[in-house]
Design a protein around this motif. Structure first.
Motif, PDB file in Angstrom:
ATOM      1  N   PRO A   1     -13.663 -31.685   7.187  1.00  0.00           N
ATOM      2  CA  PRO A   1     -14.822 -30.952   6.674  1.00  0.00           C
ATOM      3  C   PRO A   1     -14.498 -30.145   5.420  1.00  0.00           C
ATOM      4  CG  PRO A   1     -13.846 -29.715   8.459  1.00  0.00           C
ATOM      5  CD  PRO A   1     -13.031 -30.990   8.330  1.00  0.00           C
ATOM      6  N   VAL A   2     -13.256 -30.212   4.960  1.00  0.00           N
ATOM      7  CA  VAL A   2     -12.843 -29.437   3.791  1.00  0.00           C
ATOM      8  C   VAL A   2     -13.176 -30.213   2.519  1.00  0.00           C
ATOM      9  CG1 VAL A   2     -10.905 -28.379   2.572  1.00  0.00           C
ATOM     10  CG2 VAL A   2     -11.019 -28.289   5.080  1.00  0.00           C
ATOM     11  N   LYS A   3     -13.986 -29.592   1.671  1.00  0.00           N
ATOM     12  CA  LYS A   3     -14.368 -30.193   0.393  1.00  0.00           C
ATOM     13  C   LYS A   3     -14.241 -29.153  -0.707  1.00  0.00           C
ATOM     14  CE  LYS A   3     -15.356 -33.933   2.584  1.00  0.00           C
ATOM     15  NZ  LYS A   3     -14.376 -35.046   2.531  1.00  0.00           N
ATOM     16  N   HIS A   4     -14.136 -29.643  -1.945  1.00  0.00           N
ATOM     17  CA  HIS A   4     -14.037 -28.738  -3.095  1.00  0.00           C
ATOM     18  C   HIS A   4     -15.359 -28.730  -3.842  1.00  0.00           C
ATOM     19  CE1 HIS A   4     -12.033 -27.678  -7.202  1.00  0.00           C
ATOM     20  NE2 HIS A   4     -12.633 -26.644  -6.649  1.00  0.00           N
ATOM     21  N   MET A   5     -16.091 -27.621  -3.726  1.00  0.00           N
ATOM     22  CA  MET A   5     -17.360 -27.462  -4.441  1.00  0.00           C
ATOM     23  C   MET A   5     -17.056 -26.985  -5.857  1.00  0.00           C
ATOM     24  SD  MET A   5     -20.670 -27.751  -4.185  1.00  0.00           S
ATOM     25  CE  MET A   5     -21.031 -27.689  -2.423  1.00  0.00           C
ATOM     26  N   GLN A   6     -17.378 -27.815  -6.841  1.00  0.00           N
ATOM     27  CA  GLN A   6     -17.012 -27.516  -8.217  1.00  0.00           C
ATOM     28  C   GLN A   6     -18.092 -26.764  -8.983  1.00  0.00           C
ATOM     29  OE1 GLN A   6     -16.004 -31.396  -9.761  1.00  0.00           O
ATOM     30  NE2 GLN A   6     -14.389 -31.711  -8.262  1.00  0.00           N
TER      31      GLN A   6
ATOM     32  N   GLU B   1     -32.553 -15.585  -8.047  1.00  0.00           N
ATOM     33  CA  GLU B   1     -31.341 -14.785  -8.209  1.00  0.00           C
ATOM     34  C   GLU B   1     -30.633 -14.551  -6.881  1.00  0.00           C
ATOM     35  OE1 GLU B   1     -29.741 -13.972 -10.889  1.00  0.00           O
ATOM     36  OE2 GLU B   1     -31.261 -15.045 -12.050  1.00  0.00           O
ATOM     37  N   ARG B   2     -31.388 -14.320  -5.816  1.00  0.00           N
ATOM     38  CA  ARG B   2     -30.786 -14.163  -4.499  1.00  0.00           C
ATOM     39  C   ARG B   2     -30.086 -15.464  -4.076  1.00  0.00           C
ATOM     40  NH1 ARG B   2     -32.449 -10.434  -0.578  1.00  0.00           N
ATOM     41  NH2 ARG B   2     -32.485 -12.118   0.966  1.00  0.00           N
ATOM     42  N   MET B   3     -30.707 -16.589  -4.334  1.00  0.00           N
ATOM     43  CA  MET B   3     -30.098 -17.865  -3.969  1.00  0.00           C
ATOM     44  C   MET B   3     -28.834 -18.118  -4.778  1.00  0.00           C
ATOM     45  SD  MET B   3     -33.251 -20.450  -3.101  1.00  0.00           S
ATOM     46  CE  MET B   3     -34.044 -20.372  -4.706  1.00  0.00           C
ATOM     47  N   ARG B   4     -28.848 -17.752  -6.044  1.00  0.00           N
ATOM     48  CA  ARG B   4     -27.641 -17.906  -6.864  1.00  0.00           C
ATOM     49  C   ARG B   4     -26.502 -17.047  -6.327  1.00  0.00           C
ATOM     50  NH1 ARG B   4     -30.828 -17.508 -12.640  1.00  0.00           N
ATOM     51  NH2 ARG B   4     -31.382 -19.734 -12.829  1.00  0.00           N
ATOM     52  N   GLU B   5     -26.821 -15.831  -5.889  1.00  0.00           N
ATOM     53  CA  GLU B   5     -25.802 -14.946  -5.326  1.00  0.00           C
ATOM     54  C   GLU B   5     -25.208 -15.559  -4.065  1.00  0.00           C
ATOM     55  OE1 GLU B   5     -25.453 -10.395  -3.526  1.00  0.00           O
ATOM     56  OE2 GLU B   5     -27.216 -10.977  -4.692  1.00  0.00           O
ATOM     57  N   GLY B   6     -26.060 -16.142  -3.228  1.00  0.00           N
ATOM     58  CA  GLY B   6     -25.561 -16.803  -2.031  1.00  0.00           C
ATOM     59  C   GLY B   6     -24.738 -18.036  -2.360  1.00  0.00           C
ATOM     60  N   ALA B   7     -25.212 -18.846  -3.314  1.00  0.00           N
ATOM     61  CA  ALA B   7     -24.536 -20.095  -3.671  1.00  0.00           C
ATOM     62  C   ALA B   7     -23.164 -19.864  -4.283  1.00  0.00           C
ATOM     63  CB  ALA B   7     -25.411 -20.888  -4.637  1.00  0.00           C
ATOM     64  N   ALA B   8     -22.971 -18.729  -4.954  1.00  0.00           N
ATOM     65  CA  ALA B   8     -21.688 -18.447  -5.602  1.00  0.00           C
ATOM     66  C   ALA B   8     -20.540 -18.426  -4.592  1.00  0.00           C
ATOM     67  CB  ALA B   8     -21.766 -17.119  -6.342  1.00  0.00           C
ATOM     68  N   GLN B   9     -20.851 -18.114  -3.336  1.00  0.00           N
ATOM     69  CA  GLN B   9     -19.822 -18.047  -2.294  1.00  0.00           C
ATOM     70  C   GLN B   9     -19.341 -19.435  -1.863  1.00  0.00           C
ATOM     71  OE1 GLN B   9     -21.128 -14.808   0.689  1.00  0.00           O
ATOM     72  NE2 GLN B   9     -22.935 -15.154  -0.576  1.00  0.00           N
ATOM     73  N   LEU B  10     -20.058 -20.462  -2.271  1.00  0.00           N
ATOM     74  CA  LEU B  10     -19.714 -21.834  -1.888  1.00  0.00           C
ATOM     75  C   LEU B  10     -18.740 -22.495  -2.855  1.00  0.00           C
ATOM     76  CD1 LEU B  10     -23.357 -22.961  -1.017  1.00  0.00           C
ATOM     77  CD2 LEU B  10     -21.544 -22.447   0.633  1.00  0.00           C
ATOM     78  N   ILE B  11     -18.537 -21.888  -4.022  1.00  0.00           N
ATOM     79  CA  ILE B  11     -17.669 -22.481  -5.036  1.00  0.00           C
ATOM     80  C   ILE B  11     -16.213 -22.427  -4.578  1.00  0.00           C
ATOM     81  CG2 ILE B  11     -16.859 -22.299  -7.421  1.00  0.00           C
ATOM     82  CD1 ILE B  11     -19.727 -23.274  -7.152  1.00  0.00           C
ATOM     83  N   GLY B  12     -15.506 -23.516  -4.807  1.00  0.00           N
ATOM     84  CA  GLY B  12     -14.103 -23.597  -4.423  1.00  0.00           C
ATOM     85  C   GLY B  12     -13.907 -24.506  -3.229  1.00  0.00           C
ATOM     86  N   GLN B  13     -12.712 -24.508  -2.693  1.00  0.00           N
ATOM     87  CA  GLN B  13     -12.391 -25.357  -1.543  1.00  0.00           C
ATOM     88  C   GLN B  13     -12.667 -24.604  -0.254  1.00  0.00           C
ATOM     89  OE1 GLN B  13      -9.115 -28.280  -1.674  1.00  0.00           O
ATOM     90  NE2 GLN B  13      -8.187 -27.111  -0.016  1.00  0.00           N
ATOM     91  N   HIS B  14     -13.500 -25.192   0.597  1.00  0.00           N
ATOM     92  CA  HIS B  14     -13.891 -24.536   1.844  1.00  0.00           C
ATOM     93  C   HIS B  14     -14.021 -25.567   2.964  1.00  0.00           C
ATOM     94  CE1 HIS B  14     -14.893 -20.818  -0.292  1.00  0.00           C
ATOM     95  NE2 HIS B  14     -15.593 -21.546  -1.150  1.00  0.00           N
ATOM     96  N   ASP B  15     -14.021 -25.056   4.182  1.00  0.00           N
ATOM     97  CA  ASP B  15     -14.393 -25.837   5.355  1.00  0.00           C
ATOM     98  C   ASP B  15     -15.912 -25.740   5.482  1.00  0.00           C
ATOM     99  OD1 ASP B  15     -15.114 -26.564   8.019  1.00  0.00           O
ATOM    100  OD2 ASP B  15     -13.080 -26.161   8.710  1.00  0.00           O
ATOM    101  N   PHE B  16     -16.616 -26.866   5.300  1.00  0.00           N
ATOM    102  CA  PHE B  16     -18.077 -26.873   5.299  1.00  0.00           C
ATOM    103  C   PHE B  16     -18.661 -27.328   6.641  1.00  0.00           C
ATOM    104  CE2 PHE B  16     -17.252 -26.782   0.751  1.00  0.00           C
ATOM    105  CZ  PHE B  16     -18.259 -25.940   0.275  1.00  0.00           C
ATOM    106  N   THR B  17     -17.960 -27.022   7.730  1.00  0.00           N
ATOM    107  CA  THR B  17     -18.431 -27.428   9.051  1.00  0.00           C
ATOM    108  C   THR B  17     -19.841 -26.920   9.330  1.00  0.00           C
ATOM    109  OG1 THR B  17     -16.204 -27.579   9.978  1.00  0.00           O
ATOM    110  CG2 THR B  17     -18.004 -27.217  11.527  1.00  0.00           C
ATOM    111  N   ALA B  18     -20.188 -25.733   8.869  1.00  0.00           N
ATOM    112  CA  ALA B  18     -21.512 -25.156   9.124  1.00  0.00           C
ATOM    113  C   ALA B  18     -22.628 -25.952   8.455  1.00  0.00           C
ATOM    114  CB  ALA B  18     -21.559 -23.702   8.645  1.00  0.00           C
ATOM    115  N   PHE B  19     -22.268 -26.820   7.524  1.00  0.00           N
ATOM    116  CA  PHE B  19     -23.265 -27.593   6.793  1.00  0.00           C
ATOM    117  C   PHE B  19     -23.064 -29.099   7.012  1.00  0.00           C
ATOM    118  CE2 PHE B  19     -22.318 -23.651   4.530  1.00  0.00           C
ATOM    119  CZ  PHE B  19     -23.570 -23.044   4.570  1.00  0.00           C
ATOM    120  N   ARG B  20     -22.449 -29.434   8.124  1.00  0.00           N
ATOM    121  CA  ARG B  20     -22.083 -30.819   8.412  1.00  0.00           C
ATOM    122  C   ARG B  20     -22.923 -31.367   9.561  1.00  0.00           C
ATOM    123  NH1 ARG B  20     -15.868 -32.507  10.072  1.00  0.00           N
ATOM    124  NH2 ARG B  20     -16.154 -34.776  10.088  1.00  0.00           N
TER     125      ARG B  20
END
Length: 271
Positions: free
Chosen positions: A174-179, A146-165
């Motif tokens: 680095p901008v991708k759309h997490m669906q 449940e904690r991981m799901r709460e964290g993952a919810a913040q990744l949904i949408g279009q973001h700059d994913f430089t921190a994970f690159r």
């Protein structure tokens, strides 16, 4: 010339990734050697998405052009005859190859793809399982899904994913759309399913590593959103092992009528 699309499944453990190299010890090398042997002529392939050393594919999609006339099942059976046990063509389908002045009418394994889906399988048990070596990641600390799901919810949408690159990433942006991100516990396995228009180098493994930090209590769920805002790879968790990563499915427009498989999880994921 005809254009043929193939659905290819492979165990990435023995290979140095998908993309061909000088040592010829990659999935693409082996596939093109098998195609050339079957067709008695060199054949170059294009894939939907490259995978790294140790990463698997439930359904990679590739295309190639050929003047050879064969029924689709002949391509499957014939090419598989010359492939090692860790690689198999699952299906073949003829697709349009349009003139250069009308690229919108042409199927392209990479550029026609609308989204990619990956699974990461993580064995969450105090003791590692030798049966899952090379097939699943492992962490011995208990994980709070449940904690991981709460964290993952913040990744949904279009973001700059430089921190994970990865530092070696060659993507222009680095901008991708997490669906979609799903995290499910199946027995002792925790299965991450991520779907996006495209992924950066090591992006899924970096996301999993940071979500594991949240799941084991090392970080709070809102840390994931902070990483997105900070855009600093050094602040995120280390890259997680490749063993549990599977390219599961490539989304295409139904108009191409590809006989794709569901990309469902394998039964042993519930061990």
């Amino acid at each position: 010339m005809k254009r043929i699309a193939l659905g290819v499944q492979y165990d990435g453990s023995p290979w140095n990734g998908y993309q061909k190299q000088l040592d010829r010890h990659t999935v693409q090398d082996q596939l093109e050697i098998a195609l050339a042997t079957f067709a008695r002529a060199p054949i170059a392939t294009t894939c939907a998405g490259r995978t790294d050393t140790g990463v698997h594919a439930l359904e990679q999609v590739v295309h190639f052009d050929t003047g050879l006339t064969r029924d689709m099942q002949s391509w499957v059976r014939g090419v598989n005859t010359f492939l090692p046990d860790s690689i198999a063509v699952r299906w073949a389908s003829e697709v349009p190859a349009a003139p250069a002045d009308a690229p919108q009418l042409e199927f392209h394994a990479r550029f026609s793809a609308r989204a990619r889906t990956y699974h990461y399988v993580l064995y969450n048990h105090p003791v590692r399982s030798p049966l899952l070596a090379g097939k699943a990641g492992w962490t011995f600390r208990p994980l709070d899904v449940e904690r991981m799901r709460e964290g993952a919810a913040q990744l949904i949408g279009q973001h700059d994913f430089t921190a994970f690159r990865s530092a070696q990433c060659q993507a222009k942006s680095p901008v991708k759309h997490m669906q979609e991100i799903r995290i499910e516990r199946i027995g002792h396995a925790v299965v991450f399913t991520v779907r996006a228009n495209a992924f950066l180098h090591h992006m899924v493994r970096n996301l999993v590593g940071s979500l594991v930090y949240v799941g084991n209590g090392r970080q709070q769920p809102d840390w994931i959103g902070q990483l997105l805002r900070e855009r600093d790879r050094h602040l995120a968790a280390p890259t997680f092992m490749p063993d549990g990563l599977y390219l599961a499915h490539i989304d295409y427009d139904p108009k191409w009528q590809l006989p794709q498989e569901a990309g469902s999880l394998l039964p042993w994921f519930a061990l």
